[in-house]
Design a protein around this motif. Structure first.
Motif, PDB file in Angstrom:
ATOM      1  N   SER A   1      35.258  49.156  33.443  1.00  0.00           N
ATOM      2  CA  SER A   1      34.841  50.223  34.366  1.00  0.00           C
ATOM      3  C   SER A   1      34.358  49.679  35.706  1.00  0.00           C
ATOM      4  N   ARG A   2      34.206  48.359  35.813  1.00  0.00           N
ATOM      5  CA  ARG A   2      33.733  47.788  37.072  1.00  0.00           C
ATOM      6  C   ARG A   2      34.825  47.739  38.136  1.00  0.00           C
ATOM      7  N   PHE A   3      36.098  47.830  37.728  1.00  0.00           N
ATOM      8  CA  PHE A   3      37.178  47.950  38.713  1.00  0.00           C
ATOM      9  C   PHE A   3      36.949  49.225  39.522  1.00  0.00           C
ATOM     10  N   HIS A   4      36.803  49.068  40.836  1.00  0.00           N
ATOM     11  CA  HIS A   4      36.542  50.215  41.721  1.00  0.00           C
ATOM     12  C   HIS A   4      35.234  50.919  41.354  1.00  0.00           C
ATOM     13  N   GLY A   5      34.409  50.275  40.520  1.00  0.00           N
ATOM     14  CA  GLY A   5      33.230  50.953  40.007  1.00  0.00           C
ATOM     15  C   GLY A   5      31.929  50.301  40.418  1.00  0.00           C
ATOM     16  N   ILE A   6      30.926  50.552  39.600  1.00  0.00           N
ATOM     17  CA  ILE A   6      29.566  50.090  39.863  1.00  0.00           C
ATOM     18  C   ILE A   6      29.402  48.656  39.364  1.00  0.00           C
ATOM     19  N   ASP A   7      28.685  47.848  40.146  1.00  0.00           N
ATOM     20  CA  ASP A   7      28.302  46.492  39.756  1.00  0.00           C
ATOM     21  C   ASP A   7      29.519  45.616  39.464  1.00  0.00           C
ATOM     22  N   GLU A   8      30.495  45.650  40.357  1.00  0.00           N
ATOM     23  CA  GLU A   8      31.679  44.798  40.206  1.00  0.00           C
ATOM     24  C   GLU A   8      31.261  43.334  40.257  1.00  0.00           C
ATOM     25  N   LYS A   9      31.760  42.549  39.305  1.00  0.00           N
ATOM     26  CA  LYS A   9      31.414  41.131  39.242  1.00  0.00           C
ATOM     27  C   LYS A   9      32.459  40.412  38.406  1.00  0.00           C
ATOM     28  N   ILE A  10      32.563  39.104  38.608  1.00  0.00           N
ATOM     29  CA  ILE A  10      33.455  38.284  37.801  1.00  0.00           C
ATOM     30  C   ILE A  10      32.667  37.102  37.259  1.00  0.00           C
ATOM     31  N   SER A  11      32.927  36.746  36.018  1.00  0.00           N
ATOM     32  CA  SER A  11      32.228  35.588  35.458  1.00  0.00           C
ATOM     33  C   SER A  11      32.756  34.321  36.101  1.00  0.00           C
ATOM     34  N   LYS A  12      31.888  33.345  36.236  1.00  0.00           N
ATOM     35  CA  LYS A  12      32.303  32.061  36.804  1.00  0.00           C
ATOM     36  C   LYS A  12      33.407  31.440  35.954  1.00  0.00           C
ATOM     37  N   GLU A  13      33.277  31.568  34.638  1.00  0.00           N
ATOM     38  CA  GLU A  13      34.268  30.995  33.728  1.00  0.00           C
ATOM     39  C   GLU A  13      35.639  31.605  33.962  1.00  0.00           C
ATOM     40  N   ASN A  14      35.698  32.936  34.115  1.00  0.00           N
ATOM     41  CA  ASN A  14      36.985  33.590  34.306  1.00  0.00           C
ATOM     42  C   ASN A  14      37.590  33.250  35.666  1.00  0.00           C
ATOM     43  N   TYR A  15      36.749  33.161  36.696  1.00  0.00           N
ATOM     44  CA  TYR A  15      37.262  32.792  38.017  1.00  0.00           C
ATOM     45  C   TYR A  15      37.891  31.400  37.981  1.00  0.00           C
ATOM     46  N   ALA A  16      37.235  30.470  37.285  1.00  0.00           N
ATOM     47  CA  ALA A  16      37.796  29.123  37.139  1.00  0.00           C
ATOM     48  C   ALA A  16      39.125  29.165  36.384  1.00  0.00           C
ATOM     49  N   GLU A  17      39.230  30.053  35.394  1.00  0.00           N
ATOM     50  CA  GLU A  17      40.481  30.191  34.647  1.00  0.00           C
ATOM     51  C   GLU A  17      41.619  30.673  35.550  1.00  0.00           C
ATOM     52  N   ILE A  18      41.319  31.587  36.456  1.00  0.00           N
ATOM     53  CA  ILE A  18      42.360  32.109  37.355  1.00  0.00           C
ATOM     54  C   ILE A  18      42.835  31.004  38.303  1.00  0.00           C
ATOM     55  N   ILE A  19      41.905  30.189  38.793  1.00  0.00           N
ATOM     56  CA  ILE A  19      42.308  29.061  39.641  1.00  0.00           C
ATOM     57  C   ILE A  19      43.204  28.115  38.845  1.00  0.00           C
ATOM     58  N   GLY A  20      42.796  27.801  37.616  1.00  0.00           N
ATOM     59  CA  GLY A  20      43.600  26.910  36.780  1.00  0.00           C
ATOM     60  C   GLY A  20      44.977  27.465  36.493  1.00  0.00           C
ATOM     61  N   PHE A  21      45.053  28.772  36.286  1.00  0.00           N
ATOM     62  CA  PHE A  21      46.346  29.398  36.012  1.00  0.00           C
ATOM     63  C   PHE A  21      47.276  29.292  37.210  1.00  0.00           C
ATOM     64  N   THR A  22      46.797  29.635  38.396  1.00  0.00           N
ATOM     65  CA  THR A  22      47.671  29.585  39.572  1.00  0.00           C
ATOM     66  C   THR A  22      48.052  28.141  39.897  1.00  0.00           C
ATOM     67  N   TYR A  23      47.127  27.214  39.695  1.00  0.00           N
ATOM     68  CA  TYR A  23      47.408  25.790  39.890  1.00  0.00           C
ATOM     69  C   TYR A  23      48.573  25.353  38.996  1.00  0.00           C
ATOM     70  N   HIS A  24      48.487  25.658  37.710  1.00  0.00           N
ATOM     71  CA  HIS A  24      49.526  25.230  36.766  1.00  0.00           C
ATOM     72  C   HIS A  24      50.821  26.003  36.950  1.00  0.00           C
ATOM     73  N   LEU A  25      50.744  27.287  37.291  1.00  0.00           N
ATOM     74  CA  LEU A  25      51.957  28.073  37.465  1.00  0.00           C
ATOM     75  C   LEU A  25      52.811  27.507  38.596  1.00  0.00           C
ATOM     76  N   ILE A  26      52.152  27.116  39.697  1.00  0.00           N
ATOM     77  CA  ILE A  26      52.896  26.506  40.797  1.00  0.00           C
ATOM     78  C   ILE A  26      53.589  25.232  40.325  1.00  0.00           C
ATOM     79  N   ARG A  27      52.896  24.414  39.548  1.00  0.00           N
ATOM     80  CA  ARG A  27      53.493  23.185  39.025  1.00  0.00           C
ATOM     81  C   ARG A  27      54.621  23.475  38.027  1.00  0.00           C
ATOM     82  N   GLU A  28      54.401  24.445  37.157  1.00  0.00           N
ATOM     83  CA  GLU A  28      55.404  24.757  36.132  1.00  0.00           C
ATOM     84  C   GLU A  28      56.692  25.293  36.742  1.00  0.00           C
ATOM     85  N   LEU A  29      56.604  25.881  37.910  1.00  0.00           N
ATOM     86  CA  LEU A  29      57.797  26.424  38.574  1.00  0.00           C
ATOM     87  C   LEU A  29      58.779  25.336  38.978  1.00  0.00           C
ATOM     88  N   ASP A  30      58.302  24.089  39.011  1.00  0.00           N
ATOM     89  CA  ASP A  30      59.188  22.962  39.326  1.00  0.00           C
ATOM     90  C   ASP A  30      59.742  22.307  38.070  1.00  0.00           C
TER      91      ASP A  30
END
Length: 475
Positions: free
Chosen positions: A446-475
């Motif tokens: 419910s925080r999407f477009h809602g009250i008290d929007e926040k992201i956990s530090k752990e999940n943010y790090a996971e998103i960075i790791g995912f985009t990092y590896h996806l770029i590499r995997e594309l090669d």
């Protein structure tokens, strides 16, 4: 009689055998992948995300001018905190506020890949400010979270992409494929001046991408009954979006002498008629793919249903909202409590299932409401997007990267009901996929477009790791 009963029993047994056979032979579509380690991330990633949040890049309406100070300030901020990106990638400003970065690949024979996000955020309801842990544009950081409007939608993924490219450049990495980062500025109001213009520009440049990756998919935790593992939802398509005004005009009058059918009453009946005559649930692509990928991972009773949609598709399709939805959203009429108004108006929003169109929805409205009611399309309208493939190179790379980083995740292709900027990129991409590993659960959805929007530090790090590896995997 005995023979008839035996025949009926035999038919029942055959019927049950078919159901069970289909359930037992439903094979998992999940793949094994080489494990991928989370990269060592630089210090300051949370401070930089928090800094991005302090720029109130709010989209209010299609007609409103963007806040130039907020957007230009955000652009300068990006330039200051990602020096390698701005030294090595070509930046093109589109429509004054949208950003397009180009990272030249070493192999021009390979088709490029486009990564998307958007800079703008939705407004915050002022009466809800006291319910936020910190101010929505304060950029507060706690032990566990980064708080603020845009952390989930969508500066979190924008900043994660920039972090991963900055990190790769620091490692001396050169992509084989050319990589584009496309950051529109008006996704929350339709994207017609941002992402749409970026897509037009890329088409003029002759770009033909292998795939485009955007927001709109997620890692669902405890959102699928009976499934404990996280579900990685890759949305292959999105529903269309259309709103129509229903307008009733009468002679009005005094409330002491109301006619049998007055202005507001006619309008109210039209709304009830539309809600009582919903568009049918349908098994369409990509809903069929969702069943094929999700079914084998379910408890047995649910697996029987998913394995036999020819018999049990009604409850499944209803649970998946697999129809064109009808939602009255605005109603106006009347100026005084003793005057029957001469005009009353209601806006009805439809999210259109693939296979239907804006035109078929309008025909449905006209055939359902009284013929004295005027039906007018209003605001932003778009048909359902095409459906991307599940047997493509792009999908395989996505699935492999997800399973490499999140081996317990169940990858499921699906359909998103909301709209994204990705709809504009089908003309320049073989496929368009909506997925970043944003974790969603009953606690934070419910925080999407809602009250008290926040992201956990752990999940943010996971998103960075995912985009990092996806770029590499594309090669």
């Amino acid at each position: 009689m005995k023979k008839i009963l035996l025949v009926l029993l035999a038919l029942i047994l055959i019927f049950a055998a078919v159901l069970l056979f289909n359930a037992f032979t439903l094979e998992s579509r999940q793949i094994d992948a080489e494990p991928l380690a989370q990269p060592e991330l630089p210090s300051g990633i949370y401070d930089r995300l928090a800094g991005a949040i302090t720029f109130p890049t709010i989209s209010v309406s299609e007609e409103a001018e963007p806040d130039s100070a907020a957007f230009k300030g955000f652009h300068k901020f990006l330039d200051s905190v990602f020096p390698r990106v701005h030294e090595n990638l070509e930046l093109t400003l589109i429509g004054e506020y949208s950003l397009l970065y180009r990272w030249e690949g070493s192999d021009q024979a390979k088709k490029p890949v486009i990564f998307m996000s958007h800079q703008d955020v939705v407004p915050v309801d002022q009466p809800t400010l006291e319910e936020w842990e910190a101010g929505p544009f304060e950029g507060a950081i706690t032990d566990e979270y980064v708080i603020g409007r845009g952390t989930m939608d969508d500066k979190g993924t924008l900043m994660a992409l920039m972090e991963s490219v900055e990190l790769l450049l620091g490692e001396g990495y050169q992509p084989g494929r050319t990589i584009y980062l496309a950051f529109g500025h008006d996704e929350e109001v339709g994207g017609s001046n941002g992402a749409a213009k970026i897509a037009e520009y890329l088409e003029e440049q002759g770009v033909e991408a292998l795939m485009t990756v955007d927001e709109g998919g997620y890692l669902a935790q405890d959102l699928v009954p009976g499934v404990d593992a996280p579900v990685a939802v890759i949305n292959l398509a999105e529903k269309g979006f259309a709103s129509f005004d229903l307008v009733v005009e009468t002679g009005g009058g005094h409330s002491s002498q109301p006619p049998k059918e007055n202005t507001i009453g006619i309008l109210a009946q039209a709304i009830v008629d539309l809600e009582n005559n919903q568009r049918p649930y349908k098994m369409v692509e990509p809903i069929n793919h969702t069943l094929a990928y999700m079914g084998p991972e379910l408890p047995f009773a649910q697996r029987v249903a998913f394995a036999n949609p020819w018999l049990l598709d009604g409850p499944i399709l209803e649970a998946m909202n697999a129809h064109t939805t009808t939602a009255p959203t605005i109603i106006t009429g009347g100026v005084k409590n003793n005057v029957i108004p001469t005009v009353a108006r209601a806006t009805i929003n439809f999210r259109i299932l693939p296979g239907e169109t804006i035109e078929t929805v309008e025909e449905h409205i006209r055939s359902t409401v009284h013929d004295t009611i005027r039906v007018e399309p209003t605001g932003f309208l778009t048909n359902p997007s095409p459906v991307s493939k599940i047997d493509s190179e792009g999908f395989r790379v996505l699935q492999r990267t997800i399973r490499g980083l999140f081996p317990e995740a169940v990858v499921v292709p699906s359909l998103v009901g909301g709209g994204t900027d990705a709809r504009y990129f089908y003309g320049i991409s073989e496929d368009v996929y909506r997925f970043y590993p944003m974790r969603l659960s009953p606690e934070n959805a419910s925080r999407f477009h809602g009250i008290d929007e926040k992201i956990s530090k752990e999940n943010y790090a996971e998103i960075i790791g995912f985009t990092y590896h996806l770029i590499r995997e594309l090669d």
